[in-house]
Design a protein around this motif. Structure first.
Motif, PDB file in Angstrom:
ATOM      1  N   GLY A   1      10.495   2.215   4.452  1.00 37.42           N
ATOM      2  CA  GLY A   1      10.554   2.879   5.758  1.00 37.42           C
ATOM      3  C   GLY A   1       9.165   3.176   6.299  1.00 37.42           C
ATOM      4  O   GLY A   1       8.880   2.948   7.485  1.00 37.42           O
ATOM      5  N   VAL A   2       8.306   3.688   5.424  1.00 39.29           N
ATOM      6  CA  VAL A   2       6.933   4.001   5.843  1.00 39.29           C
ATOM      7  C   VAL A   2       6.195   2.715   6.214  1.00 39.29           C
ATOM      8  O   VAL A   2       5.483   2.661   7.222  1.00 39.29           O
ATOM      9  CB  VAL A   2       6.192   4.744   4.711  1.00 39.29           C
ATOM     10  N   ALA A   3       6.410   1.668   5.400  1.00 40.59           N
ATOM     11  CA  ALA A   3       5.743   0.390   5.688  1.00 40.59           C
ATOM     12  C   ALA A   3       6.218  -0.188   7.016  1.00 40.59           C
ATOM     13  O   ALA A   3       5.433  -0.788   7.761  1.00 40.59           O
ATOM     14  CB  ALA A   3       6.008  -0.595   4.553  1.00 40.59           C
ATOM     15  N   GLU A   4       7.488  -0.014   7.321  1.00 41.90           N
ATOM     16  CA  GLU A   4       7.993  -0.497   8.614  1.00 41.90           C
ATOM     17  C   GLU A   4       7.318   0.258   9.757  1.00 41.90           C
ATOM     18  O   GLU A   4       6.932  -0.336  10.770  1.00 41.90           O
ATOM     19  CB  GLU A   4       9.513  -0.318   8.684  1.00 41.90           C
TER      20      GLU A   4
ATOM     21  N   ARG B   1      -5.813   0.381   7.732  1.00 43.10           N
ATOM     22  CA  ARG B   1      -6.290   1.735   8.050  1.00 43.10           C
ATOM     23  C   ARG B   1      -5.110   2.674   8.309  1.00 43.10           C
ATOM     24  O   ARG B   1      -5.115   3.831   7.875  1.00 43.10           O
ATOM     25  CB  ARG B   1      -7.209   1.700   9.268  1.00 43.10           C
ATOM     26  N   LEU B   2      -4.111   2.185   9.010  1.00 46.04           N
ATOM     27  CA  LEU B   2      -2.934   3.016   9.264  1.00 46.04           C
ATOM     28  C   LEU B   2      -2.222   3.355   7.961  1.00 46.04           C
ATOM     29  O   LEU B   2      -1.778   4.490   7.760  1.00 46.04           O
ATOM     30  CB  LEU B   2      -1.973   2.284  10.210  1.00 46.04           C
ATOM     31  N   ALA B   3      -2.114   2.373   7.070  1.00 42.61           N
ATOM     32  CA  ALA B   3      -1.424   2.599   5.794  1.00 42.61           C
ATOM     33  C   ALA B   3      -2.198   3.596   4.928  1.00 42.61           C
ATOM     34  O   ALA B   3      -1.601   4.459   4.274  1.00 42.61           O
ATOM     35  CB  ALA B   3      -1.240   1.276   5.059  1.00 42.61           C
ATOM     36  N   ILE B   4      -3.511   3.473   4.934  1.00 46.27           N
ATOM     37  CA  ILE B   4      -4.324   4.414   4.149  1.00 46.27           C
ATOM     38  C   ILE B   4      -4.140   5.835   4.684  1.00 46.27           C
ATOM     39  O   ILE B   4      -3.926   6.785   3.924  1.00 46.27           O
ATOM     40  CB  ILE B   4      -5.808   4.009   4.191  1.00 46.27           C
ATOM     41  N   ASP B   5      -4.210   5.973   5.995  1.00 46.46           N
ATOM     42  CA  ASP B   5      -4.027   7.311   6.581  1.00 46.46           C
ATOM     43  C   ASP B   5      -2.651   7.863   6.235  1.00 46.46           C
ATOM     44  O   ASP B   5      -2.510   9.048   5.919  1.00 46.46           O
ATOM     45  CB  ASP B   5      -4.199   7.246   8.098  1.00 46.46           C
ATOM     46  N   GLU B   6      -1.649   7.004   6.292  1.00 47.38           N
ATOM     47  CA  GLU B   6      -0.287   7.453   6.006  1.00 47.38           C
ATOM     48  C   GLU B   6      -0.157   7.852   4.539  1.00 47.38           C
ATOM     49  O   GLU B   6       0.444   8.886   4.216  1.00 47.38           O
ATOM     50  CB  GLU B   6       0.703   6.326   6.338  1.00 47.38           C
TER      51      GLU B   6
ATOM     52  N   MET C   1       0.815  -1.209   0.000  1.00 43.68           N
ATOM     53  CA  MET C   1       0.000   0.000   0.000  1.00 43.68           C
ATOM     54  C   MET C   1       0.856   1.269   0.000  1.00 43.68           C
ATOM     55  O   MET C   1       0.524   2.247  -0.654  1.00 43.68           O
ATOM     56  CB  MET C   1      -0.932  -0.006   1.215  1.00 43.68           C
ATOM     57  N   CYS C   2       1.946   1.255   0.779  1.00 43.85           N
ATOM     58  CA  CYS C   2       2.747   2.476   0.933  1.00 43.85           C
ATOM     59  C   CYS C   2       3.873   2.583  -0.088  1.00 43.85           C
ATOM     60  O   CYS C   2       4.332   3.691  -0.378  1.00 43.85           O
ATOM     61  CB  CYS C   2       3.334   2.538   2.340  1.00 43.85           C
TER      62      CYS C   2
END
Lengths: 200, 250
Positions: A59-62, A96-101, A54-55
């Protein structure tokens, strides 16, 4: 659900095999170190894979993966096994966290290679589980039964975290068409999973 | 959706967007509107839950990727401060614990704000306007002059949850100590709520979590920072991170 871990090192031996997710989460809520480690070993690759897809930024995925597990640690005592499997619960949190990010970072449009990666069927998990494999196979079959445009729209939204607006841009279609594909695709997927679709 | 019984006039407007809401594909303003309807409609809430289950079933198709030792250790290291709080049913450490000069002072500040919001919530429920809300807050005996001096604006909203346990009011104060106060009509002791605020660009930011204790505390105050004080909506989430109530701020 009983899973068996291929890892049997000393630190995970107390919980690596035989314990259900509900038992594991109960132990996690009590602060059991071995249970936490086993829980991460069991579900971490799926969560990280979802977040990475998704990301598209390691780094963001971690960070997303870490935050998803932080929520799991925090809410382990309130987990309701009758509502969803622990894996589904954790993956939903991560999504949900990945979508928000993604939306906070205003991520760039998908490159063709990224789109292919999202749309490709999942590889086998590192940890085998017969029941989970059967469920995943059923979902995979149901998804494959969708008309291609609907399947792409549903996968882009569900696994890619793309909004209807982004799906419209990626597929070069009007927003209304993107919404219709997602809507009809999800309805059809639901019917397929419920066994309501006659393929005769 | 085909079998969905239409219970309220709002169902007609919301029904075609439930799939898009379940898969998080709606525009933020439309999503907030549909979710507000769902908050008060049992049949739409049940339908949405089923659709969210369908979406969740797809997630396990994502390609697994090994974590690596460093990330695994980071994840495990992150659990230490929070797991004990979850076990004890206490307020989980969040930003409220990282700011201010002392824990005792912060607790007093939080208690005063919690008492103040009870008055605000009561005023909201009987339909008093925002101006009167400010006066009610400033005039309350429960708020010291030191605290009053730090508040220069108040925005409020009504939480529309799926049940009384997730319904209530929210208040955001700006000034010296920007604070979000959540007041629920009823709480479910031991259940951990998460709280997020939606910014003007549509993004959601976590601001903390709350586990009401056995005493049934119904109000909770969370310090905000510059980035979050301008929030346009407050979203309350349940234990699995699913939104259970939201309140547009005005």
């Amino acid at each position: 659900v009983v899973t068996t871990s291929p890892r049997a090192d000393r630190r995970t031996s107390a919980h690596a095999s035989g314990d259900s997710d509900a038992v594991l989460l109960g132990a996690v809520a009590r602060g059991d170190d071995d249970a936490c480690r086993s829980f991460v070993a069991r579900h971490g690759p799926a969560v990280f894979g979802l977040a990475l897809g998704m990301c598209r930024d390691r780094g963001v995925a971690e960070d997303v993966t870490q935050r998803a597990f932080e929520r799991a640690w925090r809410h382990a005592g309130a987990y309701e096994p009758d509502r969803a499997s622990a894996r589904t619960w954790l993956l939903t949190i991560a999504r949900r966290l990945a979508i928000d990010e993604r939306r906070r970072r205003r991520a760039d449009p998908l490159a063709p290679a990224d789109l292919d990666a999202i749309l490709a069927p999942a590889a086998a998990d590192t940890e085998r589980d017969a029941l989970r494999d059967a469920e995943r196979e059923a979902v995979s079959r149901a998804l494959a039964a969708l008309p291609e445009p609907q399947r792409r729209a549903v996968v882009l939204a569900a696994l890619g975290g793309r909004s209807a607006t982004e799906v419209a841009a990626i597929e070069a279609i009007p927003l209304g068409t993107a919404k219709t594909r997602i809507r009809l695709g999800l309805r059809r997927l639901r019917a397929e999973l419920d066994g309501e679709v006659d393929h005769g | 959706m085909a079998d969905h019984d239409i219970d309220t006039p709002g169902c007609h407007a919301a029904r075609d967007d439930l799939e898009l809401l379940a898969i998080d594909a709606l525009e933020p303003d439309r999503a907030a509107a549909v979710r507000a309807h769902v908050g008060g409609c049992g049949s739409c809430a049940a339908e949405l839950a089923l659709l969210e289950g369908v979406v969740a079933s797809v997630l396990d198709l994502a390609r697994p990727v090994p974590l690596g030792g460093e990330l695994t250790e980071r994840i495990l290291a992150a659990r230490a401060p929070t797991s004990a709080g979850a076990v004890a049913g206490a307020v989980v450490p969040n930003r409220i614990e990282r700011r201010g000069p002392s824990i005792d002072r912060r607790r007093r500040h939080r208690a005063r704000l919690a008492m103040a919001v009870v008055g605000v919530a009561a005023a909201l429920l009987i339909g008093v306007g925002a101006g009167l809300l400010l006066a009610r807050t400033d005039g309350s005996d429960t708020t010291s002059s030191e605290e009053r001096a730090g508040i220069d604006a108040v925005r409020t909203g009504v939480l529309m949850g799926w049940g009384r346990a997730d319904s209530g009011t929210v208040m955001v104060t700006s000034g010296e100590r920007p604070t979000l106060v959540v007041s629920l009509d009823e709480v479910r002791p031991g259940v951990t709520y998460g709280c997020q605020v939606r910014l003007a660009d549509g993004s959601l930011v976590d601001v903390g979590s709350w586990t009401p204790g056995a005493t049934g505390d119904t109000a909770w105050a969370v310090p905000l920072d510059e980035a979050t004080v301008s929030a346009v909506e407050v979203v309350l989430t349940g234990p699995d991170g699913t939104p259970v109530a939201s309140a547009p701020l005005s």
